[in-house]
Design a protein around this motif. Structure first.
Motif, PDB file in Angstrom:
ATOM      1  N   UNK A  18      89.030 -12.089  -1.516  1.00 37.15           N
ATOM      2  CA  UNK A  18      89.022 -10.708  -1.053  1.00 37.15           C
ATOM      3  C   UNK A  18      87.585 -10.222  -0.917  1.00 37.15           C
ATOM      4  N   UNK A  19      87.284  -9.595   0.201  1.00 35.69           N
ATOM      5  CA  UNK A  19      85.950  -9.021   0.416  1.00 35.69           C
ATOM      6  C   UNK A  19      85.982  -7.608  -0.154  1.00 35.69           C
ATOM      7  N   UNK A  20      85.579  -7.492  -1.399  1.00 33.41           N
ATOM      8  CA  UNK A  20      85.694  -6.225  -2.124  1.00 33.41           C
ATOM      9  C   UNK A  20      84.378  -5.484  -2.263  1.00 33.41           C
ATOM     10  N   UNK A  21      83.274  -6.128  -1.885  1.00 30.90           N
ATOM     11  CA  UNK A  21      81.985  -5.501  -2.127  1.00 30.90           C
ATOM     12  C   UNK A  21      81.485  -5.692  -3.538  1.00 30.90           C
ATOM     13  N   UNK A  22      82.137  -6.555  -4.296  1.00 32.20           N
ATOM     14  CA  UNK A  22      81.748  -6.819  -5.674  1.00 32.20           C
ATOM     15  C   UNK A  22      80.594  -7.796  -5.759  1.00 32.20           C
ATOM     16  N   UNK A  23      80.343  -8.340  -6.950  1.00 32.28           N
ATOM     17  CA  UNK A  23      79.214  -9.256  -7.143  1.00 32.28           C
ATOM     18  C   UNK A  23      79.262 -10.437  -6.175  1.00 32.28           C
ATOM     19  N   UNK A  24      78.136 -10.724  -5.552  1.00 35.25           N
ATOM     20  CA  UNK A  24      78.070 -11.805  -4.562  1.00 35.25           C
ATOM     21  C   UNK A  24      78.458 -13.131  -5.202  1.00 35.25           C
ATOM     22  N   UNK A  25      79.274 -13.893  -4.474  1.00 35.37           N
ATOM     23  CA  UNK A  25      79.689 -15.197  -4.967  1.00 35.37           C
ATOM     24  C   UNK A  25      80.789 -15.164  -5.992  1.00 35.37           C
ATOM     25  N   UNK A  26      81.310 -13.976  -6.284  1.00 38.56           N
ATOM     26  CA  UNK A  26      82.392 -13.854  -7.279  1.00 38.56           C
ATOM     27  C   UNK A  26      83.538 -13.017  -6.715  1.00 38.56           C
TER      28      UNK A  26
END
Length: 621
Positions: free
Chosen positions: A558-566
Motif C-alpha cells: 500500500x502506498x500510504x506515505x509512510x516510512x520509505x521501504x516499509x
C-alpha cells in the motif's frame, strides 16, 4: 497428520454420523451448540485429509444444513510451519463441484484452487491433492471458490508458525473466525438483491426519523438524496436483518469464550471469513496492539477499534491484568447486528455487551466528491437554474476548486463539502434534480459506460488515512491503513516502471458489479503483467459501497506515505466508497490469478477478472 481428540470425534462425522456422535459430546464441543467450547480443532503435519460435505448446523435454536469441512463450522485450523511441504487431500462428498482456495498463501498457481482459472475443480466423490511448499508465516484462511458455498460454512483458518523466532511475543493465542450466517439460502439472497437491492435494508431514513431528528439529516439533505435516487443508509447489501453474526461458529447468545490468566500477553488471530459483512472490532476496556495485517508483521500500533473488511486478517496482542471478563465485539458497519465473544479467566464469566451504536449516514465523500474542496458549508440557494447567467449549461468537469461561480444546470459532482453530510443543512438542493453522475465524459477512455455503470466518481479521494465508515466520531483511537508500517524492509524497492488505473463500477439498482464497467461474464480481457514487472496500481471506487479487493498469489505494498521501504503488505484492501487506493505490485508469480471483490455476491455478479503473469518458467510470453 496430528489430530487432537475433538477432531477424532468430530472429523468422523463426514460420512453422515453427526447426529449420533453429537449426542456423545459435551455441549461445549458441539458445533453451533449453546454454551462454551474449547479451542478450534487443529490439523497439522505434512499430510492432511479434508472432506467437504454437508452437516446440520444449529444457531439461536434453529437448525439448517451447512457446507462444512470434516463436519465442523468453521473448518479445522490448519497449523503449518514455514519451510515445510504440505500435502492436502480434499475429498468432495457434495453432489456438486467444490474447491478450496488457500487465501493469502504463496504457491504455484495450479494449486490456488479457483475452478476455471487454475484447475478444473473437484467433482462429486472425487479427491484432489493440493501440494506445495510453505514459504511464509502468519495468519491466513481457506475457503471454497465454487458457487456460493462460502456463505454456507465452507471456510476455515490457517496458522503458519515462523521457521525461526517469532518477532511477536505472546503467552497464549486464540483464533477468532468472524462470519455471517443466514437461514435463507445464498442463491435466494442473491435473487432478492437482483430484484430489489435494498431488500435487506430495514434502516432507511423515515418521515418519523426526519421529524424527530433521529435520522440526523435535514429536509434539504433528504431531498438531495431522493433526487439522486440514492440511499444514505445503503452501507451493506446484506445485513443483520437476515444474518446472525458468528465468532468461531457461535452466535451472540452462545458466547464463545477464550481463556486467559491475568497479566498474560494474549494473541488474537482475527479472520473475517464472512460472505458479505464488514465489521468494526473492539474489546471495551481493553486496548489492542496490532502486530500483523494479512499475515505480514507490522510495527506494533496500539488502538481501541479497527475495521476488518471481508477476507482481511489482523493479529492483535491484548494484555488483560484484571480478574474479569471482557466482551469481544464485531459490530456490522451498518450497525444492524453484532457478533460477540468473551475473554475471561474462567468459563462461565461474562461482561457487559454494549448496545448497537447509531446507524451511520453516507456523505458526499462516499459519492466520490471528496477531493472537490472549497465548497463545504456554502450557500447553495443561488444554485438554481438561472437562464442568462454566465455559467448556464457550462462544462462542470472543470469546476473543481472554483467556488462562487454561477452553477445553473451544473453536474453537481463539484459540490462536495469537506465536512460530513450533517454540515449541509440549509442548502437549497432544488436545483439538483438534473444531477448527472453518469456523464460518460467523466469516465476514463477505456471504461465501458453502459447499463452496468450508474455512477462515476467526480473526485475520488485517497481515504486510507481516514477513519472508516461509522467510526469518524467515536471518542477513542481507531486504526487506519496509514498506521500500518511493515516490520521488515520491503523486498523490492524499485520504482514502478508503469502505472495502471482500475475502476470499481456498478449499477446498484440492478445489482450489477464489474471492473471498468464490465462484468467478468462479458469475456473481458485479462489484466496482463510481465513477470517481475513493478507496477503502481490505483483502484478507483466509482460506487457508494466499500469493496474489499483481493489479488491471488501476490502481496502488494500500500502506498500510504509512510516510512520509505516499509510500505505495508496486503493481499486484500478495502476501497472506501468514492475513494481510491494505490499500491505497488511486483508481479513475481507466473500464472493466471483471480482478482476480485471479496464480497461474495459482488464477485458472483461480475466484479472479477484474471491477472495473468508471463512468461512462465521456461516458456515464452
Amino acid at each position: 497428520m496430528k489430530l487432537d481428540r475433538r477432531v477424532l470425534l468430530r472429523g468422523a462425522v463426514a460420512g453422515g454420523g453427526l447426529a449420533a456422535l453429537q449426542g456423545l459430546m459435551p455441549a461445549w464441543a458441539q458445533t453451533g451448540s449453546p454454551g462454551l467450547r474449547a479451542d478450534l480443532p487443529t490439523l497439522s503435519g505434512p499430510n492432511i485429509d479434508l472432506t467437504v460435505g454437508q452437516t446440520p448446523f444449529t444457531v439461536n435454536g434453529r437448525t439448517a444444513t451447512a457446507t462444512t469441512i470434516n463436519g465442523v463450522l468453521p473448518a479445522p485450523v490448519l497449523r503449518l510451519r514455514e519451510g515445510q511441504n504440505v500435502r492436502l487431500a480434499v475429498t468432495n462428498q457434495l453432489d456438486e463441484d467444490t474447491s478450496i482456495h488457500w487465501h493469502g498463501i504463496l504457491l504455484p498457481f495450479q494449486m490456488d484452487g479457483v475452478p476455471g482459472i487454475s484447475f478444473p475443480g473437484i467433482r462429486p466423490r472425487e479427491t484432489f491433492v493440493y501440494e506445495f511448499p510453505v514459504k511464509q508465516s502468519g495468519t491466513f484462511w481457506y475457503h471454497s471458490h465454487s458457487g456460493l458455498q462460502e456463505a454456507l460454512g465452507h471456510y476455515g483458518p490457517i496458522v503458519i508458525d515462523p521457521a525461526g523466532v517469532d518477532p511477536v511475543a505472546y503467552d497464549r493465542e486464540h483464533v477468532l473466525v468472524l462470519s455471517d450466517w443466514s437461514f435463507m439460502h445464498p442463491h435466494e439472497i442473491l435473487s432478492k438483491l437482483k430484484k430489489s437491492p435494498g431488500y435487506f435494508n430495514q434502516q432507511r431514513t423515515t418521515l418519523a426519523g426526519l421529524i424527530s431528528g433521529e435520522d440526523r439529516m435535514s429536509l434539504e439533505e433528504r431531498r438531495m438524496w431522493g433526487q439522486m435516487r440514492m440511499d444514505p443508509r445503503d452501507i451493506l447489501d446484506v445485513n443483520g436483518s437476515t444474518y446472525t453474526y458468528l465468532i468461531n461458529g457461535h452466535g451472540p447468545q452462545e458466547n464463545w469464550t477464550g481463556l486467559f490468566r491475568p497479566g498474560e500477553r494474549v494473541r488474537l488471530r482475527i479472520i473475517n471469513a464472512s460472505a458479505m459483512s464488514i465489521f468494526n472490532i473492539r474489546i471495551p476496556g481493553l486496548p489492542m496492539t496490532v502486530v500483523q495485517a494479512d499475515g505480514e508483521n507490522v510495527r506494533p500500533v496500539e488502538t481501541d477499534e479497527f475495521q476488518i473488511s471481508v477476507a482481511e486478517t489482523y493479529d492483535v496482542i491484548v494484555q488483560p491484568t484484571e480478574d474479569r471478563a471482557y466482551t469481544i465485539v464485531s459490530e456490522a458497519i451498518d450497525r444492524s447486528g453484532m457478533g460477540r465473544a468473551t475473554l475471561a479467566p474462567r468459563l462461565g464469566m461474562t461482561a457487559e455487551v454494549p448496545a448497537l451504536r447509531e446507524v451511520p449516514n453516507l456523505t458526499m465523500k462516499d459519492m466520490g466528491m471528496g477531493d472537490m474542496g472549497g465548497m463545504g458549508g456554502m450557500d447553495h440557494g443561488a444554485m438554481g437554474a438561472q437562464p442568462g447567467t454566465a455559467m448556464a449549461g457550462m462544462d462542470h468537469g472543470a469546476m473543481t476548486g472554483a467556488p462562487g461561480a454561477a452553477m445553473a444546470g451544473m453536474d453537481h459532482g463539484a459540490m462536495a463539502p469537506q465536512a460530513p453530510a450533517g454540515t449541509m443543512s440549509g442548502m437549497d438542493h432544488g436545483s439538483m434534480a438534473g444531477m448527472n453522475m453518469r456523464d460518460p465524459e467523466n469516465a476514463p477512455p477505456d471504461m465501458a459506460v453502459g447499463v452496468g455503470v450508474d455512477a462515476i466518481a467526480m473526485a475520488p479521494a485517497n481515504r486510507m488515512g481516514e477513519r472508516p465508515t461509522g467510526l469518524q466520531d467515536v471518542p477513542h483511537r481507531v486504526l487506519v491503513y496509514t498506521d500500518l508500517v511493515s516490520l521488515q524492509p520491503n523486498k523490492d524497492q524499485r520504482p514502478p516502471s508503469r502505472t495502471m488505473e482500475i475502476h470499481l463500477t456498478g449499477n446498484m439498482e440492478r445489482f450489477m458489479w464489474g471492473f471498468d464497467g464490465r462484468k467478468f461474464s462479458e469475456l473481458v480481457e485479462p489484466i496482463r503483467f510481465e513477470r517481475n514487472e513493478r507496477v503502481r496500481v490505483t483502484l478507483v471506487n466509482d460506487t457508494m459501497m466499500a469493496h474489499p479487493i483481493h489479488l491471488h498469489g501476490h502481496f502488494f505494498e500500500l502506498v500510504t506515505g509512510g516510512p520509505a521501504g516499509h510500505q505495508p503488505l496486503k493481499h486484500t484492501v478495502n476501497v472506501a466508497p468514492g475513494g481510491k487506493v494505490t499500491f505497488d505490485l511486483t508481479a513475481d508469480a507466473p500464472g493466471d490469478w483471480a482478482f476480485h471483490c471479496h464480497l461474495l455476491m459482488h464477485m458472483h455478479a461480475g466484479m472479477f477478472n484474471v491477472v495473468t503473469v508471463r512468461p512462465m518458467d521456461g516458456a515464452a510470453s
